[in-house]
Design a protein around this motif. Structure first.
Motif, PDB file in Angstrom:
ATOM      1  N   LEU A 129       0.825  -1.205   0.000  1.00  0.00           N
ATOM      2  CA  LEU A 129       0.000   0.000   0.000  1.00  0.00           C
ATOM      3  C   LEU A 129       0.861   1.258   0.000  1.00  0.00           C
ATOM      4  O   LEU A 129       0.581   2.231  -0.724  1.00  0.00           O
ATOM      5  N   ASP A 130       1.917   1.233   0.802  1.00  0.00           N
ATOM      6  CA  ASP A 130       2.833   2.381   0.865  1.00  0.00           C
ATOM      7  C   ASP A 130       3.446   2.673  -0.499  1.00  0.00           C
ATOM      8  O   ASP A 130       3.505   3.816  -0.947  1.00  0.00           O
ATOM      9  N   ARG A 131       3.900   1.633  -1.196  1.00  0.00           N
ATOM     10  CA  ARG A 131       4.504   1.820  -2.526  1.00  0.00           C
ATOM     11  C   ARG A 131       3.446   2.211  -3.561  1.00  0.00           C
ATOM     12  O   ARG A 131       3.746   2.972  -4.496  1.00  0.00           O
ATOM     13  N   TYR A 132       2.205   1.705  -3.396  1.00  0.00           N
ATOM     14  CA  TYR A 132       1.136   2.077  -4.318  1.00  0.00           C
ATOM     15  C   TYR A 132       0.852   3.576  -4.234  1.00  0.00           C
ATOM     16  O   TYR A 132       0.753   4.264  -5.258  1.00  0.00           O
ATOM     17  N   VAL A 133       0.741   4.083  -3.018  1.00  0.00           N
ATOM     18  CA  VAL A 133       0.474   5.518  -2.840  1.00  0.00           C
ATOM     19  C   VAL A 133       1.661   6.341  -3.320  1.00  0.00           C
ATOM     20  O   VAL A 133       1.494   7.379  -3.973  1.00  0.00           O
ATOM     21  N   ALA A 134       2.891   5.873  -3.028  1.00  0.00           N
ATOM     22  CA  ALA A 134       4.094   6.622  -3.411  1.00  0.00           C
ATOM     23  C   ALA A 134       4.247   6.735  -4.923  1.00  0.00           C
ATOM     24  O   ALA A 134       4.697   7.770  -5.434  1.00  0.00           O
ATOM     25  N   ILE A 135       3.852   5.707  -5.657  1.00  0.00           N
ATOM     26  CA  ILE A 135       4.065   5.698  -7.112  1.00  0.00           C
ATOM     27  C   ILE A 135       2.820   6.117  -7.878  1.00  0.00           C
ATOM     28  O   ILE A 135       2.907   6.881  -8.847  1.00  0.00           O
ATOM     29  N   CYS A 136       1.650   5.646  -7.437  1.00  0.00           N
ATOM     30  CA  CYS A 136       0.422   5.932  -8.180  1.00  0.00           C
ATOM     31  C   CYS A 136      -0.234   7.243  -7.761  1.00  0.00           C
ATOM     32  O   CYS A 136      -0.948   7.857  -8.568  1.00  0.00           O
ATOM     33  N   VAL A 228       1.375  -5.432  -9.551  1.00  0.00           N
ATOM     34  CA  VAL A 228       1.133  -5.325 -10.996  1.00  0.00           C
ATOM     35  C   VAL A 228       0.707  -3.904 -11.339  1.00  0.00           C
ATOM     36  O   VAL A 228       1.196  -3.301 -12.319  1.00  0.00           O
ATOM     37  N   ILE A 229      -0.206  -3.336 -10.540  1.00  0.00           N
ATOM     38  CA  ILE A 229      -0.649  -1.948 -10.763  1.00  0.00           C
ATOM     39  C   ILE A 229       0.510  -0.986 -10.552  1.00  0.00           C
ATOM     40  O   ILE A 229       0.713  -0.040 -11.336  1.00  0.00           O
ATOM     41  N   ILE A 230       1.294  -1.216  -9.510  1.00  0.00           N
ATOM     42  CA  ILE A 230       2.421  -0.336  -9.204  1.00  0.00           C
ATOM     43  C   ILE A 230       3.441  -0.345 -10.341  1.00  0.00           C
ATOM     44  O   ILE A 230       3.880   0.713 -10.817  1.00  0.00           O
ATOM     45  N   LEU A 231       3.822  -1.535 -10.770  1.00  0.00           N
ATOM     46  CA  LEU A 231       4.828  -1.639 -11.829  1.00  0.00           C
ATOM     47  C   LEU A 231       4.307  -1.082 -13.142  1.00  0.00           C
ATOM     48  O   LEU A 231       5.054  -0.445 -13.894  1.00  0.00           O
ATOM     49  N   SER A 232       3.032  -1.300 -13.429  1.00  0.00           N
ATOM     50  CA  SER A 232       2.438  -0.750 -14.646  1.00  0.00           C
ATOM     51  C   SER A 232       2.462   0.767 -14.631  1.00  0.00           C
ATOM     52  O   SER A 232       2.831   1.412 -15.628  1.00  0.00           O
ATOM     53  N   THR A 233       2.095   1.351 -13.497  1.00  0.00           N
ATOM     54  CA  THR A 233       2.116   2.808 -13.363  1.00  0.00           C
ATOM     55  C   THR A 233       3.534   3.354 -13.436  1.00  0.00           C
ATOM     56  O   THR A 233       3.788   4.375 -14.083  1.00  0.00           O
ATOM     57  N   ALA A 246      11.825   4.298  -6.659  1.00  0.00           N
ATOM     58  CA  ALA A 246      10.606   3.668  -6.171  1.00  0.00           C
ATOM     59  C   ALA A 246      10.442   2.268  -6.751  1.00  0.00           C
ATOM     60  O   ALA A 246      10.040   1.331  -6.060  1.00  0.00           O
ATOM     61  N   LEU A 247      10.773   2.145  -8.039  1.00  0.00           N
ATOM     62  CA  LEU A 247      10.681   0.843  -8.693  1.00  0.00           C
ATOM     63  C   LEU A 247      11.664  -0.149  -8.074  1.00  0.00           C
ATOM     64  O   LEU A 247      11.344  -1.319  -7.868  1.00  0.00           O
ATOM     65  N   HIS A 248      12.859   0.329  -7.779  1.00  0.00           N
ATOM     66  CA  HIS A 248      13.877  -0.527  -7.158  1.00  0.00           C
ATOM     67  C   HIS A 248      13.418  -1.017  -5.784  1.00  0.00           C
ATOM     68  O   HIS A 248      13.563  -2.200  -5.445  1.00  0.00           O
ATOM     69  N   THR A 249      12.833  -0.106  -4.992  1.00  0.00           N
ATOM     70  CA  THR A 249      12.333  -0.478  -3.668  1.00  0.00           C
ATOM     71  C   THR A 249      11.183  -1.467  -3.779  1.00  0.00           C
ATOM     72  O   THR A 249      11.062  -2.408  -2.984  1.00  0.00           O
ATOM     73  N   CYS A 250      10.324  -1.253  -4.788  1.00  0.00           N
ATOM     74  CA  CYS A 250       9.202  -2.167  -5.019  1.00  0.00           C
ATOM     75  C   CYS A 250       9.691  -3.586  -5.287  1.00  0.00           C
ATOM     76  O   CYS A 250       9.148  -4.558  -4.754  1.00  0.00           O
ATOM     77  N   CYS A 251      10.703  -3.693  -6.133  1.00  0.00           N
ATOM     78  CA  CYS A 251      11.258  -5.009  -6.468  1.00  0.00           C
ATOM     79  C   CYS A 251      11.846  -5.684  -5.227  1.00  0.00           C
ATOM     80  O   CYS A 251      11.767  -6.908  -5.084  1.00  0.00           O
ATOM     81  N   THR A 252      12.415  -4.897  -4.318  1.00  0.00           N
ATOM     82  CA  THR A 252      12.946  -5.447  -3.068  1.00  0.00           C
ATOM     83  C   THR A 252      11.827  -6.033  -2.222  1.00  0.00           C
ATOM     84  O   THR A 252      11.931  -7.153  -1.704  1.00  0.00           O
ATOM     85  N   HIS A 253      10.718  -5.269  -2.063  1.00  0.00           N
ATOM     86  CA  HIS A 253       9.569  -5.778  -1.311  1.00  0.00           C
ATOM     87  C   HIS A 253       9.001  -7.037  -1.957  1.00  0.00           C
ATOM     88  O   HIS A 253       8.627  -7.992  -1.265  1.00  0.00           O
ATOM     89  N   MET A 254       8.926  -7.046  -3.289  1.00  0.00           N
ATOM     90  CA  MET A 254       8.399  -8.211  -4.001  1.00  0.00           C
ATOM     91  C   MET A 254       9.278  -9.440  -3.782  1.00  0.00           C
ATOM     92  O   MET A 254       8.775 -10.554  -3.628  1.00  0.00           O
ATOM     93  N   LEU A 255      10.576  -9.240  -3.763  1.00  0.00           N
ATOM     94  CA  LEU A 255      11.504 -10.347  -3.540  1.00  0.00           C
ATOM     95  C   LEU A 255      11.305 -10.945  -2.148  1.00  0.00           C
ATOM     96  O   LEU A 255      11.249 -12.173  -1.987  1.00  0.00           O
ATOM     97  N   VAL A 256      11.175 -10.089  -1.142  1.00  0.00           N
ATOM     98  CA  VAL A 256      10.962 -10.557   0.231  1.00  0.00           C
ATOM     99  C   VAL A 256       9.622 -11.277   0.348  1.00  0.00           C
ATOM    100  O   VAL A 256       9.527 -12.355   0.956  1.00  0.00           O
ATOM    101  N   ALA A 257       8.568 -10.691  -0.234  1.00  0.00           N
ATOM    102  CA  ALA A 257       7.243 -11.304  -0.169  1.00  0.00           C
ATOM    103  C   ALA A 257       7.238 -12.667  -0.872  1.00  0.00           C
ATOM    104  O   ALA A 257       6.666 -13.642  -0.363  1.00  0.00           O
ATOM    105  N   PHE A 258       7.881 -12.749  -2.029  1.00  0.00           N
ATOM    106  CA  PHE A 258       7.947 -14.009  -2.775  1.00  0.00           C
ATOM    107  C   PHE A 258       8.655 -15.081  -1.950  1.00  0.00           C
ATOM    108  O   PHE A 258       8.213 -16.230  -1.886  1.00  0.00           O
ATOM    109  N   LEU A 259       9.731 -14.699  -1.292  1.00  0.00           N
ATOM    110  CA  LEU A 259      10.491 -15.644  -0.469  1.00  0.00           C
ATOM    111  C   LEU A 259       9.645 -16.169   0.680  1.00  0.00           C
ATOM    112  O   LEU A 259       9.609 -17.381   0.955  1.00  0.00           O
ATOM    113  N   ILE A 260       8.912 -15.282   1.357  1.00  0.00           N
ATOM    114  CA  ILE A 260       8.109 -15.679   2.513  1.00  0.00           C
ATOM    115  C   ILE A 260       6.959 -16.589   2.100  1.00  0.00           C
ATOM    116  O   ILE A 260       6.714 -17.640   2.701  1.00  0.00           O
TER     117      ILE A 260
END
Length: 328
Positions: A129-136, A228-233, A246-260
């Protein structure tokens, strides 16, 4: 209270239930059992040091008191809490044979583990949500993602965790544990306790499965759609250093979430294939699920998030200068 024996006699199973257990992880390892202490102690120390160091830097550095870094702090605090609910008891059992645990202690451990796991999932959703608001919606970021809203989201996440976990713990507490008092697991997980229960436990299994679906599938789907919405925007407006950051930070969060979530789904699949997989393998997978993300997350954020990396370097530089000055 029954004595600590592996099996109750047939004429006792209908009326008596164990209230003390032996939490005996890796039952197939006997000769070199104490050697397991080394890797688990090492990993636990790495988790405490890595998570604790970054939490300390976020807490001490005022420039990192923004929602994104406070959510990273929350994620790491959850990691430490979850592993601390499991590993110390495991280490005592491996080192000194202190495997005894009461039913109340077992239920408390289960409650803490599941609460922290679900709060971890909630923290990942808050990061999305934080990254969605920051980018979108960058122009409204300061108004939306303020400290009060962050506290509210965290409270809702904790309340959701308590609301969903409490029925499981209450139902398990009412199970008659007449089959055995030996829990062949590294922790008092729901499935591990139900293995030694008797009577009809199908309702508890169903609720546990629904809980896994809510956490893994619903939260995972929300995360996937959000990113998906964040990266598209971000790709449509990919200009300037701010968007790349912002995109770089998003990818970091996605990597952590995918791992968990990957570790969580692997653990769930292994437990569902109970008949074809040994208990030791199940325990190993559980240990990976609880310990591996907590050990790796500080490395991921320490390497990929520039602000945290800079603060860590500055911290080590200051300590190095202090040590050098005191030795002169």
């Amino acid at each position: 209270m029954l004595p600590l024996t592996e099996r109750s006699s047939p004429n006792q199973t209908a009326i008596l239930s164990h209230t003390e257990f032996l939490l005996y992880g890796f039952p197939g390892v006997s000769v070199s059992r104490s050697l397991l202490l080394i890797p688990f102690l090492s990993i636990y120390l790495v988790i405490l040091a890595g998570n604790g160091l970054i939490m300390h830097r976020i807490w001490a550095e005022k420039t990192l008191h923004s929602p994104m870094y406070l959510l990273i702090f929350l994620l790491f605090a959850v990691n430490v809490s979850c592993t601390s609910a499991i590993v110390p008891k495991l280490l005592l059992g491996l080192a000194f044979g202190l495997n005894h645990i009461s039913l109340d202690g077992c239920l408390l451990q289960m409650f803490v583990i599941y609460i922290t796991v679900m709060t971890e999932s909630g923290a990942l959703l808050q990061m999305a949500l934080d990254r969605y608001v920051a980018i979108c919606k960058p122009l409204h970021y300061q108004n939306i993602m303020n400290n009060n809203f962050l506290v509210l989201l965290t409270f809702i996440s904790l309340a959701r965790s308590v609301f969903l976990v409490s029925p499981i713990v209450i139902l398990v507490s009412r199970v008659n544990f007449c089959n055995s008092n030996i829990i062949s697991s590294i922790s008092c997980e729901n499935m591990a306790l139900l293995r030694i229960g008797c009577g009809n436990i199908s309702r508890i299994n169903l609720i546990g499965l629904l809980l896994r679906i809510i956490v893994s599938i619903i939260d995972g789907s929300l995360l996937l759609v959000s990113y998906v919405i964040i990266l598209s925007t971000a790709l449509k407006a990919a200009r300037g250093q701010a968007f790349h950051k912002a995109l770089h930070t998003c990818c970091t969060h996605m990597l952590v979430a995918f791992l968990i979530y990957l570790c969580g789904l692997l653990t769930s699949a292994v437990y569902r294939l109970d008949a074809s997989i040994s208990v030791n393998v199940q325990n190993l997978v559980s240990a990976i699920y609880y310990l591996f993300p907590a050990a790796v997350n500080p490395v991921i954020y320490g390497l990929r998030v520039k602000e945290i990396r800079v603060c860590l370097k500055k911290s080590f530089k200051i300590k190095h200068m202090d040590n050098g000055g005191s030795s002169e």
